[in-house]
Design an enzyme around this catalytic site. Structure first.
Site, mmCIF file in Angstrom:
data_model
loop_
_atom_site.group_PDB
_atom_site.id
_atom_site.type_symbol
_atom_site.label_atom_id
_atom_site.label_comp_id
_atom_site.label_asym_id
_atom_site.label_seq_id
_atom_site.Cartn_x
_atom_site.Cartn_y
_atom_site.Cartn_z
ATOM 1 N N ASP A 145 16.478 17.702 15.449
ATOM 2 C CA ASP A 145 16.961 17.397 16.734
ATOM 3 C C ASP A 145 18.452 17.822 17.244
ATOM 4 O O ASP A 145 19.347 17.769 16.578
ATOM 5 C CB ASP A 145 17.284 15.942 16.598
ATOM 6 C CG ASP A 145 17.802 15.380 18.507
ATOM 7 O OD1 ASP A 145 18.237 16.627 19.336
ATOM 8 O OD2 ASP A 145 17.603 13.921 18.872
ATOM 9 N N LYS A 187 20.581 15.163 28.425
ATOM 10 C CA LYS A 187 21.894 15.881 27.980
ATOM 11 C C LYS A 187 21.897 17.247 28.616
ATOM 12 O O LYS A 187 22.643 17.445 29.665
ATOM 13 C CB LYS A 187 21.698 15.387 26.502
ATOM 14 C CG LYS A 187 21.570 14.356 26.188
ATOM 15 C CD LYS A 187 22.694 13.395 26.599
ATOM 16 C CE LYS A 187 21.621 11.472 26.643
ATOM 17 N NZ LYS A 187 20.439 11.796 26.119
ATOM 18 N N ARG A 204 0.029 16.552 34.246
ATOM 19 C CA ARG A 204 -0.338 15.718 33.273
ATOM 20 C C ARG A 204 -0.303 16.877 31.919
ATOM 21 O O ARG A 204 0.238 16.675 30.830
ATOM 22 C CB ARG A 204 -0.775 14.516 33.252
ATOM 23 C CG ARG A 204 -0.849 14.044 31.635
ATOM 24 C CD ARG A 204 -1.804 11.929 31.939
ATOM 25 N NE ARG A 204 -2.919 12.087 31.900
ATOM 26 C CZ ARG A 204 -3.878 12.871 31.119
ATOM 27 N NH1 ARG A 204 -3.962 13.117 30.731
ATOM 28 N NH2 ARG A 204 -4.864 12.285 31.976
HETATM 29 C C1 LIG Z 1 20.697 12.810 19.910
HETATM 30 C C2 LIG Z 1 19.332 12.401 21.144
HETATM 31 N N1 LIG Z 1 18.403 12.383 20.753
HETATM 32 C C3 LIG Z 1 17.433 11.960 21.802
HETATM 33 C C4 LIG Z 1 17.895 11.089 22.390
HETATM 34 C C5 LIG Z 1 16.671 10.198 23.309
HETATM 35 O O1 LIG Z 1 16.755 11.152 24.711
HETATM 36 P P1 LIG Z 1 15.967 10.387 25.704
HETATM 37 O O2 LIG Z 1 17.862 9.461 26.609
HETATM 38 O O3 LIG Z 1 16.289 11.533 26.870
HETATM 39 O O4 LIG Z 1 15.120 9.826 25.812
HETATM 40 C C6 LIG Z 1 19.246 11.220 23.210
HETATM 41 C C7 LIG Z 1 20.169 9.955 23.952
HETATM 42 O O5 LIG Z 1 20.905 9.917 24.570
HETATM 43 C C8 LIG Z 1 20.244 11.794 21.655
HETATM 44 O O6 LIG Z 1 21.389 11.650 22.368
#
Ligand SMILES: Cc1ncc(COP(=O)(O)O)c(C=O)c1O
Length: 216
Positions: free
Chosen positions: A179, A204, A55
């Site tokens: 992001d 993803k 952790r």
């Molecule tokens: C662009 C984006 N950011 C964050 C997330 C959240 O990620 P996680 O599902 O790994 O928690 C997703 C999930 O689909 C996403 O597409």
């Protein structure tokens, strides 16, 4: 967290497998064995580097992954999390307590966190459209110190000009977090364009095979 603990820097691609595996094995362990209490204390008290407790991130698999991720994003360092939402939530708690401005479209879970959950915890959030960049400066003058955007966005593939937003954010002493899940570092490196932090749902394209849930 790892403060006070000696951490040996593991470089991207480096493996520490005693059996010579050419790629980093998954050290599927919560903790690590020490030859003596003195050897444990050397690591805990920061005199020597070593693997200690998963952790804390002091696990060779995690350290190798973080080094690889930092390398492909051209970042100083990276931290991995158990999901993209965990990574985003940590960034918002660490840097967004004075308020967050979110620009444009974003993943639904992120919007729910920003619009519903963080305000319940007393964190002020503002959601503006991508075409409303003129609202950013007045909002930053009212106190928020973190700007968040997702480009290209999930699912509408909205594109926001990272460099332009970074410029406005920095003029007001705010950080920009991007992001980068959908573009991936192969196509876009937000830090090169002026962003301060990058988050990913590694679930993803970084994972790539729909077999892990992870964030960084
Ligand atoms: C662009 C984006 N950011 C964050 C997330 C959240 O990620 P996680 O599902 O790994 O928690 C997703 C999930 O689909 C996403 O597409």
């Amino acid at each position: 967290m790892t403060q006070g603990l000696a951490t040996r820097t593991i470089h991207a691609g480096e493996t520490t497998d005693v059996h010579g595996s050419p790629s980093m094995p998954v050290y599927n362990t919560t903790t690590f064995r020490f030859a003596s209490t003195a050897a444990l204390l050397d690591v805990v008290e920061g005199r020597k580097p070593g693997s200690l407790y998963t952790r804390y991130g002091l696990n060779p698999t995690i350290q190798s992954l973080e080094a690889q991720l930092a390398s492909i994003e051209e970042a100083e360092s990276a931290w991995v999390f158990c999901s993209g939402m965990a990574a985003e939530t940590s960034v918002f708690f660490a840097y967004g307590r004075k308020g967050i401005v979110c620009i444009g479209d974003a993943y639904g879970g992120t919007l729910e966190l920003l619009d519903a959950q963080l305000p319940q915890l007393g964190i002020e959030t503002h959601l503006i459209l991508g075409r409303e960049l003129d609202r950013l400066e007045p909002l930053l003058e009212s106190g928020p110190r973190l700007v968040f955007l997702e480009t290209p966005s999930n699912p509408a593939l909205e594109i926001i000009d990272i460099a332009a937003v970074a410029d406005i954010a920095h003029r007001h002493g705010a950080l920009l977090v991007v992001d980068n899940t959908f573009a991936s570092p192969v196509n876009q490196r937000p830090l090169e364009l002026g962003a301060d932090l990058v988050v990913h749902s590694a679930t993803k394209y970084l994972g790539g095979h729909s077999d892990i849930t992870a964030g960084c």
